[in-house]
Design an enzyme around this catalytic site. Structure first.
Site, PDB file in Angstrom:
ATOM      1  N   HIS A 195       0.822  -1.198   0.000  1.00  0.00           N
ATOM      2  CA  HIS A 195       0.000   0.000   0.000  1.00  0.00           C
ATOM      3  C   HIS A 195       0.865   1.261   0.000  1.00  0.00           C
ATOM      4  O   HIS A 195       2.042   1.231   0.379  1.00  0.00           O
ATOM      5  CB  HIS A 195      -0.939  -0.001   1.203  1.00  0.00           C
ATOM      6  CG  HIS A 195      -2.012  -1.036   1.101  1.00  0.00           C
ATOM      7  ND1 HIS A 195      -3.039  -1.151   2.023  1.00  0.00           N
ATOM      8  CD2 HIS A 195      -2.239  -2.012   0.170  1.00  0.00           C
ATOM      9  CE1 HIS A 195      -3.847  -2.134   1.670  1.00  0.00           C
ATOM     10  NE2 HIS A 195      -3.369  -2.687   0.560  1.00  0.00           N
ATOM     11  N   GLU A 197       0.780   3.947   1.903  1.00  0.00           N
ATOM     12  CA  GLU A 197       1.267   4.346   3.225  1.00  0.00           C
ATOM     13  C   GLU A 197       2.438   3.466   3.656  1.00  0.00           C
ATOM     14  O   GLU A 197       3.433   3.950   4.200  1.00  0.00           O
ATOM     15  CB  GLU A 197       0.126   4.240   4.253  1.00  0.00           C
ATOM     16  CG  GLU A 197      -1.123   5.026   3.883  1.00  0.00           C
ATOM     17  CD  GLU A 197      -2.158   4.179   3.151  1.00  0.00           C
ATOM     18  OE1 GLU A 197      -3.353   4.346   3.440  1.00  0.00           O
ATOM     19  OE2 GLU A 197      -1.769   3.343   2.313  1.00  0.00           O
ATOM     20  N   CYS A 223      -5.756   1.216   5.651  1.00  0.00           N
ATOM     21  CA  CYS A 223      -6.345  -0.053   6.080  1.00  0.00           C
ATOM     22  C   CYS A 223      -5.794  -0.384   7.467  1.00  0.00           C
ATOM     23  O   CYS A 223      -4.938   0.318   8.004  1.00  0.00           O
ATOM     24  CB  CYS A 223      -5.998  -1.162   5.087  1.00  0.00           C
ATOM     25  SG  CYS A 223      -4.247  -1.610   5.089  1.00  0.00           S
ATOM     26  N   CYS A 226      -1.886  -0.995   7.513  1.00  0.00           N
ATOM     27  CA  CYS A 226      -1.131   0.248   7.406  1.00  0.00           C
ATOM     28  C   CYS A 226      -1.271   1.072   8.676  1.00  0.00           C
ATOM     29  O   CYS A 226      -0.329   1.761   9.084  1.00  0.00           O
ATOM     30  CB  CYS A 226      -1.598   1.056   6.200  1.00  0.00           C
ATOM     31  SG  CYS A 226      -1.051   0.372   4.613  1.00  0.00           S
TER      32      CYS A 226
END
Length: 267
Positions: A195, A197, A223, A226
Site C-alpha cells: 500500500h 502508506e 487499512c 497500514c
C-alpha cells in the site's frame, strides 16, 4: 517581485480587474497604476482570453449586459462612482471625490488580497495534491493511491501502491489478486501489492530517514495493516482524501493509540 509583493505573470490562475465608471482623472490613475504593476489592458469582453498568461485590467464606463458571466469567471469588479445597479456585488466601490492616494491604497489592498489569499493553496491542499500526483506512479490496476509523509511542513518521504521493489509490476501481471479482478474485500491473501502508506514508511526506512512525529497524507484512508505500521513508526497524524470502506477498526485503533486522523477532501 512587484509592489504588491507578488510575482506577477507567473501564476496558473491570472487575475482580471474590472474598472467601471465614467472617465475621470481618478479612474485613469487607477488604470495606469495597474498597468505599471504588470497588468495588461483589455477594453472588450470579446478580447478576454480564456487562458491568459498576464493579469488584465478591464475598463468600461458601464457594466456590460453579461456582467454576471464576468463575475462567474472570477473578475474582481470595482465601481468608481455611485453604482447604477445597487444589486451588483461589486468588490469595491470608490467615490470619484476620493483622493487618489486613498483610492490607490484601497485598490492595492483588494488586489493583494486576491493575489495572495484565495488563490494560494492551504498546507493541507498542497500536500494532498502532492500525494495525488504520487498516486499517478502507481502500477496497481485496481486502485491508484498516493501518500506523503511530512515533518515540519517538509516532505520526508512519498509512496504509491504497487508490487514490491524488484518484482513484476501489478500492471504486468505481478499480482494474482488484481489480475483476477477480485471483488473488494476478497482474496486479500493473494494480494502482492504494497500500500502507498506502507511504501512511504518503508521508503523512509530504506534511506535511513525517521518519520517519528510526522504527518501522513494519503489519497485513501489507511487499512488496518497500514494503521499498525503508522502507529509503530511514530507518525502522529493522518490526513486522508477519500474514506476506505472498511475502516471502523482502523479509526478505533488510531483513537486508542492517540493518533489524530482527519478527512481533507480535494474539490
Amino acid at each position: 517581485m512587484d509592489r504588491f509583493g507578488v510575482e506577477l505573470g507567473k501564476r496558473d490562475c491570472m487575475m482580471i480587474i474590472g474598472l467601471f465608471g465614467e472617465d475621470s482623472p481618478l479612474i485613469l490613475a487607477l488604470h495606469n497604476d495597474l498597468n505599471e504593476k504588470g497588468f495588461g489592458s483589455c477594453r472588450s469582453t470579446q478580447d478576454l482570453p480564456r487562458d491568459q498568461s498576464q493579469h488584465l485590467v478591464f475598463r468600461k464606463r458601464r457594466l456590460p449586459p453579461d456582467w454576471e458571466s464576468l463575475r462567474e469567471a472570477g473578475m474582481v469588479m470595482v465601481c468608481i462612482g455611485e453604482p447604477v445597479e445597487p444589486a451588483v456585488p461589486f468588490d469595491l466601490v470608490l467615490s470619484p471625490r476620493q483622493s487618489e492616494v486613498e483610492a490607490l491604497a484601497n485598490l492595492n489592498r483588494l488586489v493583494r488580497q486576491n493575489l495572495t489569499g484565495s488563490q494560494r493553496p492551504s498546507w493541507d491542499e498542497y500536500f494532498m495534491r502532492i500525494a495525488q500526483v504520487a498516486s499517478m506512479r502507481s502500477n496497481c490496476i485496481k486502485r491508484k493511491v498516493g501518500a506523503v509523509v511530512v515533518k515540519d511542513r517538509r516532505i520526508v518521504s512519498t509512496g504509491y501502491n504497487g508490487t514490491p521493489r524488484g518484482t513484476r509490476n501489478c500492471n504486468e501481471g505481478g499480482c494474482p489478486r488484481c489480475s483476477g479482478l477480485a471483488a473488494s474485500g476478497t482474496r486479500l491473501d493473494e494480494c502482492l501489492c504494497s500500500h502507498a502508506e506502507e511504501n512511504a514508511i518503508t521508503q523512509a526506512a530504506y534511506h535511513g530517514t525517521s518519520v517519528k512525529d510526522g504527518c501522513l497524507y494519503s489519497t485513501l484512508s489507511p487499512c488496518l495493516m497500514c494503521a499498525k505500521m503508522i502507529i509503530n513508526s511514530g507518525i502522529t497524524e493522518v490526513v486522508f482524501n477519500i474514506g476506505y470502506p472498511l475502516n471502523d477498526s482502523t479509526f478505533q485503533l488510531f483513537e486508542e493509540a492517540g493518533i489524530t486522523i482527519r478527512e481533507y477532501r480535494l474539490i
